[in-house]
Every structure is written in C-alpha cells, then in structure tokens.
Design a protein around this motif. Structure first.
Motif, PDB file in Angstrom:
ATOM      1  N   ASN A 130       0.549  -1.170   0.031  1.00 43.93           N
ATOM      2  CA  ASN A 130      -0.259   0.192  -0.012  1.00 43.93           C
ATOM      3  C   ASN A 130       0.859   1.518   0.723  1.00 43.93           C
ATOM      4  O   ASN A 130       0.551   1.947  -0.768  1.00 43.93           O
TER       5      ASN A 130
ATOM      6  N   ASN B 150     -10.780   0.412  -1.922  1.00 45.69           N
ATOM      7  CA  ASN B 150     -10.073   1.554  -1.274  1.00 45.69           C
ATOM      8  C   ASN B 150      -8.129   2.341  -1.549  1.00 45.69           C
ATOM      9  O   ASN B 150      -7.831   3.548  -1.585  1.00 45.69           O
TER      10      ASN B 150
ATOM     11  N   ASP C  94      -7.388   5.814  -3.369  1.00 42.00           N
ATOM     12  CA  ASP C  94      -6.124   6.306  -2.935  1.00 42.00           C
ATOM     13  C   ASP C  94      -5.660   6.780  -3.855  1.00 42.00           C
ATOM     14  O   ASP C  94      -5.001   8.485  -4.063  1.00 42.00           O
TER      15      ASP C  94
ATOM     16  N   LEU D  49      -2.599   9.563   3.104  1.00 40.26           N
ATOM     17  CA  LEU D  49      -3.010   8.330   2.431  1.00 40.26           C
ATOM     18  C   LEU D  49      -2.227   7.421   2.994  1.00 40.26           C
ATOM     19  O   LEU D  49      -2.079   6.116   3.044  1.00 40.26           O
TER      20      LEU D  49
ATOM     21  N   MET E 234      -3.954   5.797   5.710  1.00 43.33           N
ATOM     22  CA  MET E 234      -5.043   5.044   5.242  1.00 43.33           C
ATOM     23  C   MET E 234      -4.043   3.608   4.712  1.00 43.33           C
ATOM     24  O   MET E 234      -4.806   2.325   5.075  1.00 43.33           O
TER      25      MET E 234
ATOM     26  N   LEU F 250      -3.472   1.758   7.742  1.00 44.57           N
ATOM     27  CA  LEU F 250      -4.737   1.229   8.504  1.00 44.57           C
ATOM     28  C   LEU F 250      -5.680  -0.445   7.532  1.00 44.57           C
ATOM     29  O   LEU F 250      -6.180  -0.770   8.251  1.00 44.57           O
ATOM     30  N   GLN F 251      -5.336  -0.016   6.232  1.00 42.54           N
ATOM     31  CA  GLN F 251      -5.706  -0.766   5.655  1.00 42.54           C
ATOM     32  C   GLN F 251      -5.234  -2.122   5.510  1.00 42.54           C
ATOM     33  O   GLN F 251      -6.039  -3.358   5.696  1.00 42.54           O
TER      34      GLN F 251
END
Length: 226
Positions: free
Chosen positions: A90, A169, A173, A196, A199, A202-203
């Motif tokens: 990510n 998600n 982003d 970002l 996030m 977090l994912q």
C-alpha cells in the motif's frame, strides 16, 4: 491505471507486467527488512530489529484480544507476514512513480483466497469435518435447512469482502493522489501524502484483524459448544 506515470510503465504499460513488477518490488522490500532485522540479533534490540519486534508484539496483542495469546502466537507468522506485505504494498502507491500492487484486484483476490482456504483448513483440522460443518447449521436443528446455505454464502462472501475492500480503498487512494499531483505543486500535497500513508497502514491493520477474527471463529468451535 494507465493515466498514472510509473517508472516501470516506461518499459511497458501491460497490466500483468505492471502488477508483477510492483508485487516483486514489494516482496523484495519485505525480504530486505526481514534480513536487516535478523542478521545480527541482540538482547537489547536496536534499529530495524527494534522496529520489527515492536510490530510483532503489536500483532500478537491484536490477536490476543480475538483468540487469546496462545492461538495468536500460533498464527503470528501468517498474519504478521500478510500485514507487512500488504502495508508495504500500500505504501509503495503513495510514492510518485510507483503503483500499489494492492490497487490490482489480482493481488487482493489472491490474498483473500489464501486467508479463506487457510482458516477453513484450520477449522477442519482442529475440529474435524463433521464438527466444523455442523456449526454452519446453527443452534436450532429444525432451522438447519435454512441456516446452512446462509452460512455457506456468508463465508464465501468473505472473499469478496476482503479483496474488494482492500482493492477499492487503495485504488481510490491512487486516483486521489493522481488528481492531487495534477492540480497542486509538489509541496502542497504533503497533508494528503500523510493521510494516504495512514490509510495504507490502516487497510493492512483491517486485513490482519479480519484474518484473526476468521481464524478465531474457525478454530474455537469446541470452546463455544462447552
């Protein structure tokens, strides 16, 4: 995403090539982190070893809340590896010139299938085939004909939930970052970059937590029936 410039895209814009190149880059970074953390282990950790130990302790603490510390330790290698792999994947997408492998449905679907197959395998291995599938029928025997297909659909939907939540998600982003870089100078998107990055982590956390939840539900059937 063809509109977004990537360094690997200079060679080819082929979907499979872009996906594989960014996924292999992610795997290389994860292996390098693991090597750096374990090449000279010390009683008093420092540097990468300290960072990785803190990460592993956090993953164990997360799993302990779901299934207890003993079981959390048992599944730590799987969950921690998934979390590290997804987190790095990510974060790569936040760096201009790279695209997150998790922005490809191929990546997220493969990870979701791994979790789905593994937690069902563990549930059958630890409870037996009959006992494991018996809990799909619900607590009331005369509603078993209704509960069983509902439970099967519910479990299969977890593949969709895991894969599309992460894919959607991260893809969103990436598109947001592309728009920010087109509309604003390089120094202006610092706050979106920080958001970002948060996030992205977090994912990875959500994917790890759901993996622990699914594993916990599959391997503790005998405790629920006591």
């Amino acid at each position: 995403m063809g509109e977004l410039f990537t360094f690997f895209g200079v060679i080819s814009e082929n979907h499979t090539y872009l996906f594989m190149s960014h996924m292999l880059l992610t795997a290389l970074i994860v292996i390098m982190l693991a090597k750096m953390a374990t090449k000279s282990l010390k009683v008093v950790p420092g540097g990468t070893q300290n960072l990785m130990e803190a990460y592993l302790q956090g993953v164990v603490a997360m799993g302990s809340d779901v299934m207890g510390r003993e079981k959390a330790m048992r599944y730590l290698p799987l969950v921690a590896t998934l979390g590290l792999f997804i987190g790095i994947a990510n974060l790569i997408g936040v760096i201009p010139g790279f695209e997150a492998p998790s922005a490809f449905l191929d990546f997220t679907l493969a990870l979701a299938l791994i979790v789905f197959i593994y937690y069902n395998f563990e549930g059958i291995r630890r409870n037996g085939v009959v006992e494991y599938f018996k809990h799909f029928m619900g607590p009331v025997w005369w509603l078993a004909w209704l509960m069983f297909p509902i439970e099967i659909v519910s479990h299969i939907s977890r593949i969709v939930s895991l894969s599309f939540r992460l894919f959607g998600n991260v893809k969103g982003d990436d598109m947001f970052l592309m728009v920010m870089l087109m509309l604003a100078p390089w120094l202006l998107p610092m706050i979106p970059f920080a958001l970002l990055s948060f996030m992205a982590l977090l994912q990875a956390f959500i994917f790890m937590m759901l993996t622990y939840v699914y594993l916990g539900g599959a391997v503790t059937l005998h405790e629920e029936s006591l």
